[in-house]
Design an enzyme around this catalytic site. Structure first.
Site, PDB file in Angstrom:
ATOM      1  N   THR A 192       0.838  -1.203   0.000  1.00  0.00           N
ATOM      2  CA  THR A 192       0.000   0.000   0.000  1.00  0.00           C
ATOM      3  C   THR A 192       0.872   1.251   0.000  1.00  0.00           C
ATOM      4  O   THR A 192       0.613   2.209  -0.741  1.00  0.00           O
ATOM      5  CB  THR A 192      -0.946  -0.006   1.210  1.00  0.00           C
ATOM      6  OG1 THR A 192      -1.772  -1.181   1.157  1.00  0.00           O
ATOM      7  CG2 THR A 192      -1.826   1.225   1.234  1.00  0.00           C
ATOM      8  N   ASP A 193       1.914   1.252   0.819  1.00  0.00           N
ATOM      9  CA  ASP A 193       2.866   2.360   0.808  1.00  0.00           C
ATOM     10  C   ASP A 193       3.535   2.501  -0.554  1.00  0.00           C
ATOM     11  O   ASP A 193       3.665   3.606  -1.095  1.00  0.00           O
ATOM     12  CB  ASP A 193       3.955   2.125   1.869  1.00  0.00           C
ATOM     13  CG  ASP A 193       3.620   2.778   3.199  1.00  0.00           C
ATOM     14  OD1 ASP A 193       2.769   3.671   3.232  1.00  0.00           O
ATOM     15  OD2 ASP A 193       4.218   2.376   4.207  1.00  0.00           O
ATOM     16  N   LEU A 194       3.983   1.383  -1.111  1.00  0.00           N
ATOM     17  CA  LEU A 194       4.718   1.425  -2.376  1.00  0.00           C
ATOM     18  C   LEU A 194       3.815   1.876  -3.525  1.00  0.00           C
ATOM     19  O   LEU A 194       4.235   2.659  -4.386  1.00  0.00           O
ATOM     20  CB  LEU A 194       5.326   0.046  -2.673  1.00  0.00           C
ATOM     21  CG  LEU A 194       6.396  -0.408  -1.675  1.00  0.00           C
ATOM     22  CD1 LEU A 194       6.800  -1.855  -1.940  1.00  0.00           C
ATOM     23  CD2 LEU A 194       7.620   0.499  -1.738  1.00  0.00           C
ATOM     24  N   GLY A 197       3.404   5.543  -3.211  1.00  0.00           N
ATOM     25  CA  GLY A 197       4.613   6.209  -3.669  1.00  0.00           C
ATOM     26  C   GLY A 197       4.685   6.287  -5.182  1.00  0.00           C
ATOM     27  O   GLY A 197       5.090   7.317  -5.742  1.00  0.00           O
TER      28      GLY A 197
END
Length: 454
Positions: A192-194, A197
């Site tokens: 989810t972070d990636l 980003g």
């Protein structure tokens, strides 16, 4: 003159005052400055990707502490965690106390000579300090301001801190990940972070193009929840269109059979058959030709309906041979297949090595280290390796060097004067040539820089 051609009044530049660089070897974002107020993963991953394409990334960190991930170990390289090194290559670090008005002034002065401002604070926090979009826009109307949050700037959850695992749970990603009859599972990396980003990375690139057209900056709002919901793709569409609830399939696929991992004598192999011809090929390789004309498996729709029986037959066959044997038998067959590699297997894989996915960097404390790289990027007919080689970015480790690089005179760690020297427009810096002085006392305590990319 056709649209897109170069000519007077129609230069394809990020800034009208910057000269077009006529060379095929320059990285696409050379000359673009990124002011990076992000930490942990989503933001640093976005700015690292921008840096890999040639942008100069100035990372603003908390004095004495820095990015939280500097301490996320073991393992460590010197005093820096490998986690931190994995998403912060090719950046310059300045430690600024943005809770101090002098620190706020420094960041604003930096913004006037930067193209992009990226931050991932809880909504309203930077505004309270005087560094929200409206504040920065007043001193740098050209700025592309990208805000990365957990849930967006408004709404009932907007004030919650954004964490990958929580956003993954709320978005439904965790609900559809894990064994079919088991508990929800967090993906092995913070997807989810990636994904956020990467969305931010793309949005910033689009923002720079938009500024080319309008000459004005803009505000970009990226958040973990929206990014992950968007990445639900067909699972979300299945529910919204057909009210079909998503479920966990382990390594299998809800709409294609067979397409999953199979246990071998000594490991696991992933094999897929996306059409009837591929299924027939699979059956021949497995020496199960009787399945090809079986009325229960003639179409993918039928194979999905009879999933359990078919997978039981295929699984029993796969367990009869070693992984290496199956890899030899599948070579050149035209259907998708591959082993489930551990990290040792990944970075010994011939295609991984061919694609240049291991990047070496020189770290000042321990010498040469390796980190994952995205490999080559194809631009037209040319293949360019946009590798960003750098040394370790220790917090405050190279203060004197950066002072000298930026044209300032080294001082004490609590009072530096940094400046960009006056430049002509042809030097691809600031509008009309900028002259920035940072008169610093308590606001900035340290500056460090990494080696510039090659």
């Amino acid at each position: 003159m056709k649209r897109g051609e170069r000519g007077e009044g129609n230069e394809l530049m990020l800034h009208p005052w910057r000269n077009t660089i006529e060379t095929d070897n320059v990285k696409p974002l050379v000359g673009v400055k990124i002011l990076d107020l992000t930490r942990v993963l989503a933001g640093p991953f976005a700015t690292m990707n921008l840096g890999d394409l040639g942008a100069e990334v100035i990372k603003v960190e908390r004095p004495g502490v820095g990015d939280d991930t500097r301490t996320w170990g073991p393992p460590f390289v010197g005093t820096e965690s490998t986690y931190f090194l994995s998403v912060n290559r090719n950046k310059k670090s300045i430690a600024v106390n943005i809770k101090d008005p002098k620190g706020v002034k420094i960041v604003k002065e930096l913004a006037t000579v930067c193209d992009v401002f990226v931050e991932n604070y809880v909504p309203g926090k930077l505004t309270a300090m005087g560094l929200g979009y409206e504040d920065v826009d007043k001193v740098a109307p050209h700025i592309v301001y990208c805000s990365i949050t957990g849930y967006g700037h408004t709404g009932p959850m907007s004030q919650r801190a954004g964490y990958d695992a929580v956003a993954s749970a709320i978005s439904g990603m965790m609900h559809i990940t894990g064994p079919e009859d088991g508990d929800p599972v967090r993906p092995g990396v913070a997807m989810t972070d990636l994904a956020t980003g990467l969305y931010a990375y793309g949005a910033v690139m689009a923002g720079l193009i938009q500024r080319c057209k309008t000459g004005k900056g803009l505000f970009i709002d990226c958040n973990l929840l929206s990014s992950q919901v968007a990445c639900l793709t067909q699972v979300a569409a299945n529910y919204l269109i057909d009210q079909r609830e998503g479920k966990r399939w382990g390594t299998a696929h809800g709409s294609i059979v067979p397409y999953q991992a199979f246990k071998t004598k000594d490991g696991h192999l992933v094999v897929g058959a996306g059409n009837n011809q591929q299924f027939a090929t699979l059956c021949k390789i497995l020496n199960l030709p009787e399945l090809i004309d079986d009325s229960k498996y003639k179409t993918n729709h039928l194979r999905v309906q009879n999933r359990k029986e078919l997978i039981k037959i295929l699984s029993a066959r796969f367990e009869e041979e070693m992984t290496a044997t199956w890899l030899c038998l599948f070579e050149g067959c035209g259907i998708p297949y591959g082993p489930i590699n551990n990290m040792k297997g990944v970075f010994a894989d011939p295609q991984v090595l061919h694609n240049g996915l291991i990047m070496e960097m020189n770290h000042p404390a321990v010498g040469k280290i390796s980190v994952p790289e995205k490999g080559k990027i194809q631009l037209g007919c040319r293949s360019q390796e946009f590798q960003a080689w750098n040394s370790g970015m220790g917090l405050g480790a190279q203060t004197e060097d950066l002072c000298e690089e930026w044209g300032g005179r080294p001082g004490t760690t609590t009072a530096h004067t940094l400046s960009w020297r006056h430049q002509s427009p042809g030097e691809n810096r600031c509008p009309g040539g900028c002259h920035l002085f940072l008169n610093v006392h308590r606001g900035i305590t340290a500056v460090s820089t990494s080696m510039s990319g090659t």
